[in-house]
Scaffold this active site. Structure first.
Site, PDB file in Angstrom:
ATOM      1  N   LYS A 115      -1.541  15.010  -6.973  1.00 50.58           N
ATOM      2  CA  LYS A 115      -1.941  14.255  -5.236  1.00 50.58           C
ATOM      3  C   LYS A 115      -3.289  14.932  -4.937  1.00 50.58           C
ATOM      4  CE  LYS A 115       3.303  13.583  -3.703  1.00 50.58           C
ATOM      5  NZ  LYS A 115       3.897  13.451  -2.191  1.00 50.58           N
ATOM      6  N   LYS A 198       3.783   0.207 -12.893  1.00 48.46           N
ATOM      7  CA  LYS A 198       4.883   0.703 -11.632  1.00 48.46           C
ATOM      8  C   LYS A 198       4.711  -0.337 -10.772  1.00 48.46           C
ATOM      9  CE  LYS A 198       6.686   3.678 -10.121  1.00 48.46           C
ATOM     10  NZ  LYS A 198       7.674   5.512  -9.117  1.00 48.46           N
ATOM     11  N   LYS A 201       2.728  -1.280  -4.058  1.00 53.98           N
ATOM     12  CA  LYS A 201       2.205  -2.489  -2.607  1.00 53.98           C
ATOM     13  C   LYS A 201       0.304  -2.221  -2.450  1.00 53.98           C
ATOM     14  CE  LYS A 201       3.066   0.729   0.747  1.00 53.98           C
ATOM     15  NZ  LYS A 201       3.068   0.865   1.847  1.00 53.98           N
TER      16      LYS A 201
END
Length: 335
Positions: A115, A198, A201
């Protein structure tokens, strides 16, 4: 048996979120409680702070996530449903556990590396340290089982290490070592335009993602336009190897219908996507439409959602307070 699980508040939930997490929670609620166990679900709004988010957006996402869970079938009378912030013992226990966890343990956490990327020095301390808060989230309630995906197993192992060291350091059996509850049913849902990515949004193509707020017409249109190949469906799931878009649509159908992918392929063997996609569209509309309608009804009254969270937090605090106090006493902070 007590199952505890949290989910970060994100807005604009989509089909992948529903099938990968929310639907699993509903099934778990029914299964665990039928065995005499207890389920606790929380909105992880404190975890939502590890990367900057506008306050109004975080608040709105928390309300939306709660509405989604209730609309999908989480019963706040049967399960304890709350958000972390309303139960301050999460933060308090996390600080105590920070003094038990070792830096070397956190340095091995791969999700921080993923991350933070190349900007590790600019990442928040919360992003580095949040696995300790995750440990507090479950140890606070003596969870016996925690639902985990493959990417969360390492964090549960850390929680067990922290619990073991605390119990040994302070000569107590205060913390239960939670066991993983790995769902084999949670599918990985991919983009309707590119099955190599994947469903997300953040994808710039609206056609790639089915949102839970989409109308029936939009849902059906997205499935009818979903990318496929010209070949017919084979007789077995194994024969779909190398046909990523076809496998994705069959996976979605199976997950929505609570069937196996092998069963779905067998039913539609020899048929083309001209027949399969309309059937999938109808199934998706029939499943997601009622959830969307109930979500919309709930979101019209944010005060009622707040009341649900507060009632759940009352129940959670009743469980959390004595556990935190026992930890404080064990460490010599209280008599």
């Amino acid at each position: 048996m007590r199952v505890v699980s949290g989910i970060k508040p994100t807005g604009n939930l989509h089909l992948g979120n529903y099938l990968g997490a929310v639907k699993q929670w509903v099934a778990m609620q029914d299964q665990i409680q039928s065995q005499g166990g207890e389920t606790m679900y929380f909105i992880a709004d404190l975890h939502g702070l590890t990367e900057w988010i506008p306050p109004a957006e975080l608040r709105a996402n928390t309300i939306e996530m709660t509405a989604t869970l209730v609309a999908a079938g989480i019963d706040p009378e049967r399960s304890i449903l709350f958000n972390q912030t309303r139960v301050p013992q999460h933060s308090e226990l996390s600080w105590l556990l920070n003094n038990v966890a070792r830096v070397g343990w956190l340095n091995r956490m791969t999700q921080f590396k993923d991350k933070a990327g190349k900007n590790r020095e600019g990442a928040s301390v919360g992003l580095y340290d949040y696995p300790v808060l995750m440990a507090a989230d479950v140890l606070l309630y003596n969870a016996t089982h925690v639902p985990v995906g493959e990417d969360q197993k390492q964090h549960l192992e850390l929680a067990r290490d922290i619990a073991t060291k605390f119990n040994a350091d302070y000569e107590t059996e205060l913390f239960t070592l939670p066991a993983p509850l790995v769902s084999q049913a949670a599918p990985r849902i991919m983009s309707l335009r590119d099955a190599g990515a994947k469903m997300s949004k953040s994808n710039p193509s609206e056609q790639s993602v089915v949102k839970l707020i989409d109308t029936d017409e939009v849902i059906a249109d997205k499935f009818r336009r979903a990318k496929t190949d010209p070949d017919l469906l084979p007789e077995t799931w194994e024969e779909l190897e190398g046909r990523a878009e076809a496998r994705n649509l069959v996976t979605i159908f199976a997950a929505l219908a609570d069937r196996t992918t092998a069963d779905v392929v067998a039913e539609y063997a020899g048929k083309g996507f001209g027949q399969f996609k309309p059937a999938l569209a109808d199934l998706a509309v029939a499943t997601l439409g009622p959830i969307r309608d109930e979500m919309t009804r709930l979101l019209a009254d944010p005060g009622a959602i707040d009341a649900i969270l507060e009632r759940g937090a009352d129940r959670a605090r009743d469980l959390a307070a004595p556990q935190l106090r026992a930890a404080q006493q064990a460490m010599g902070l209280l008599a």
